[in-house]
Design a protein around this motif. Sequence first.
Motif, short mmCIF file in Angstrom:
data_model
loop_
_atom_site.label_atom_id
_atom_site.label_comp_id
_atom_site.label_asym_id
_atom_site.label_seq_id
_atom_site.Cartn_x
_atom_site.Cartn_y
_atom_site.Cartn_z
N GLY A 1 -19.53 21.18 -17.14
CA GLY A 1 -18.66 21.91 -18.11
C GLY A 1 -19.22 23.19 -18.74
N ALA A 2 -20.55 23.10 -19.02
CA ALA A 2 -21.31 24.20 -19.62
C ALA A 2 -21.96 25.25 -18.68
N MET A 3 -21.66 25.14 -17.05
CA MET A 3 -21.86 26.22 -16.28
C MET A 3 -21.36 27.38 -16.77
N PRO A 4 -22.41 28.67 -16.92
CA PRO A 4 -21.55 30.03 -17.16
C PRO A 4 -20.83 30.58 -16.30
N ILE A 5 -20.37 31.58 -16.82
CA ILE A 5 -19.42 32.39 -15.89
C ILE A 5 -20.09 33.90 -15.63
N ALA A 6 -20.22 34.52 -14.40
CA ALA A 6 -20.95 35.53 -14.15
C ALA A 6 -20.95 36.74 -14.96
N ASP A 7 -19.76 36.80 -15.47
CA ASP A 7 -19.35 38.13 -16.50
C ASP A 7 -19.13 37.42 -17.72
N GLY A 8 -19.38 36.40 -18.38
CA GLY A 8 -19.26 35.88 -19.37
C GLY A 8 -20.47 35.66 -20.43
N VAL A 9 -19.96 35.24 -21.67
CA VAL A 9 -21.28 34.93 -22.80
C VAL A 9 -21.43 33.51 -22.90
N VAL A 10 -22.38 33.07 -22.86
CA VAL A 10 -22.90 31.76 -23.32
C VAL A 10 -23.22 31.48 -24.77
N ARG B 1 -21.29 46.96 -17.87
CA ARG B 1 -20.48 46.14 -18.80
C ARG B 1 -21.37 45.16 -19.56
N GLN B 2 -22.38 44.87 -18.76
CA GLN B 2 -23.34 43.93 -19.77
C GLN B 2 -23.96 44.86 -21.00
N SER B 3 -24.39 46.04 -20.42
CA SER B 3 -24.99 46.89 -21.48
C SER B 3 -24.10 47.09 -22.88
N ASP B 4 -22.63 47.39 -22.31
CA ASP B 4 -21.77 47.38 -23.59
C ASP B 4 -21.43 46.08 -24.37
N VAL C 1 -24.82 37.39 -20.58
CA VAL C 1 -25.45 37.23 -21.91
C VAL C 1 -25.19 35.74 -22.43
N VAL C 2 -26.45 35.50 -23.32
CA VAL C 2 -26.47 34.19 -24.04
C VAL C 2 -26.82 34.61 -25.49
N VAL C 3 -26.15 34.05 -26.27
CA VAL C 3 -26.20 34.30 -27.72
C VAL C 3 -26.47 32.92 -28.52
N LEU C 4 -27.53 33.10 -29.60
CA LEU C 4 -27.84 31.60 -30.27
C LEU C 4 -27.50 32.30 -31.71
N PRO C 5 -26.26 32.03 -32.46
CA PRO C 5 -25.72 32.48 -33.60
C PRO C 5 -26.59 31.55 -34.82
N ASP C 6 -26.98 32.03 -35.64
CA ASP C 6 -27.69 31.02 -36.84
C ASP C 6 -26.50 30.43 -37.65
N PRO D 1 -28.66 39.16 -35.06
CA PRO D 1 -30.24 39.79 -35.07
C PRO D 1 -30.49 40.01 -33.44
N LEU D 2 -31.44 40.85 -33.10
CA LEU D 2 -31.66 41.27 -31.93
C LEU D 2 -32.16 39.97 -31.00
N HIS D 3 -33.18 39.22 -31.80
CA HIS D 3 -33.61 38.00 -31.09
C HIS D 3 -32.56 36.84 -30.71
N CYS D 4 -31.38 37.09 -31.15
CA CYS D 4 -30.22 36.09 -31.00
C CYS D 4 -29.52 36.52 -29.81
N VAL D 5 -29.81 37.51 -29.09
CA VAL D 5 -28.97 37.94 -28.11
C VAL D 5 -29.86 38.07 -26.70
N LEU D 6 -29.67 37.32 -25.87
CA LEU D 6 -30.46 37.28 -24.63
C LEU D 6 -29.64 37.86 -23.44
N PHE D 7 -30.36 38.73 -22.62
CA PHE D 7 -29.76 39.53 -21.59
C PHE D 7 -30.60 39.62 -20.28
N GLN D 8 -31.94 39.41 -20.37
CA GLN D 8 -32.92 39.63 -19.42
C GLN D 8 -32.82 38.29 -18.54
#
Length: 495
Positions: free
Chosen positions: A90-99, A13-16, A54-59, A26-33
């Motif tokens: 309030g900003a605690m992540p969800i295990a199968d979610g995207v921050v 699921r994470q890979s998808d 996953v964590v994303v940092l859009p520009d 951009p690749l550097h805006c997607v964190l998953f390790q």
Amino acid sequence: MAQSSIEESYKARQSDVVSALRNVLPLHCVLFQEEDTRPYECDGLAAYRQIPMVVVLPDNEEQLIAVINVCRSMQVPIVPRGAGTGLSGGAMPIADGVVISTAKFNKIIKIDAFSRTAVVQPGVRNLTISDAVADIGLYYAPDPSSQIACTIGGNVAENSGGVHCLKYGLTVHNIFRVRAVTIEGEILELGGEALDAPGLDLLAVFIGSEGMLGIVTEVTVKLIPKPPTARVIMASFDHVVKGGNAVANVIAAGIIPAGLEMMDKTSSRMVEPFVNAGYDTEAEAILLCESDGTYEEVEEEIGRMSSVLERAGATAITVSQNETERLRFWSGRKNAFPAAGRISPDYYCMDGTIPRKRLAEVLLGIAQMEVKYGLRCANVFHAGDGNLHPLILFDANKEGEFHRAEAFGAEILELCVEVGGTITGEHGVGIEKINSMCVQFSMDEIEAFTAVKRAFDTAFLLNPDKAIPTLHRCAEYGRMHVKKGMLKFPDIPRF
């Protein structure tokens, strides 16, 4: 399902999700390790933690919309995040979610000295606004203790306040317009440049909604003239009841100070070695009462407040003589949270609001709870508007202490409700107070809250499982809540 199968399913699921997000970012805006995503596992309430998928940092806004569209199409939960200084999970992540971090949305777009407004992106730090307009004699009034780090987007999400909120209001009173992206990927503009906007007041609904209705991309804030002068009274009391009553007396006298804060002896003694604020560490309670305005206005109000405080039983009164001393007095109050680390391995900061006239009663109730739970509590308050911030001190390394701290905190919130108050003033509900929502609100009220959420987010993908408990959860809580102190807590990782 075997553990190995669960892990394989999660990885697939994470890979998808990562693959889909990399198509729009951009690749550097997607964190998953894990080494990259672990820093996002919690906000300022570190007791609750969860590593996000996953964590994303859009520009920019276009990238943000693309991310939301991906998450919606794949039914992936989203947790918006600002600076991570929130104190309710309030900003605690969800295990199968995207921050989705808005850290890169950090530009001040426009400053209009004529209309006394500034248009800023959500990643702009609170204090940065005041610094940017200081040379034109303006500032942004809401000043949370974390203002050096917290961002405007987070302030909007939690409806943050600060030590000057008594006179100048919370975030909701200092925002003209919010631009946000909905779960449908559409732009939503609430409010406007005028004092009022046509239609329903959805701006007030959105501010304080904890990231459950949309993700902020732009905020128009109100700027106000910096007062020519300000002075602070530090008043000492030999009993917390006298200090609590003095707060009510000041307001009853028709005085609205710029700030009216209270600290008990534990807090004063905790803070003084940390910042050398000049506090009376022998007093059972101290009040900080600020007056601002013209020199004549301040002199007159300081005199009136001093008289009220003396009649209320103040044992000593000190008035700041210059700006350096005024800031020193406030430095102690604003550093109460970090100072707690000097006397305790851990602390649990609560946030409830009560009628001012019940302040002394609640303080005595908290003192009794200290004995009941065998834990110390340092009390700091936005006393003028009845917003309490008890700091429950504990050691997470000692078995059972965190559970006792949770129960202690929940009982404080119950007491707030009993005396006519509410379970939060500015920190929000998040995951921390979700059970306490069941104490304050009826099933019908919670269903009404849920209906508002559903109107904005039918799929319940924006910050789900926060702030609004399910009806099933409240029904279960009601069965478990046999008597005060017997509480059912969220089954989520701790420490």
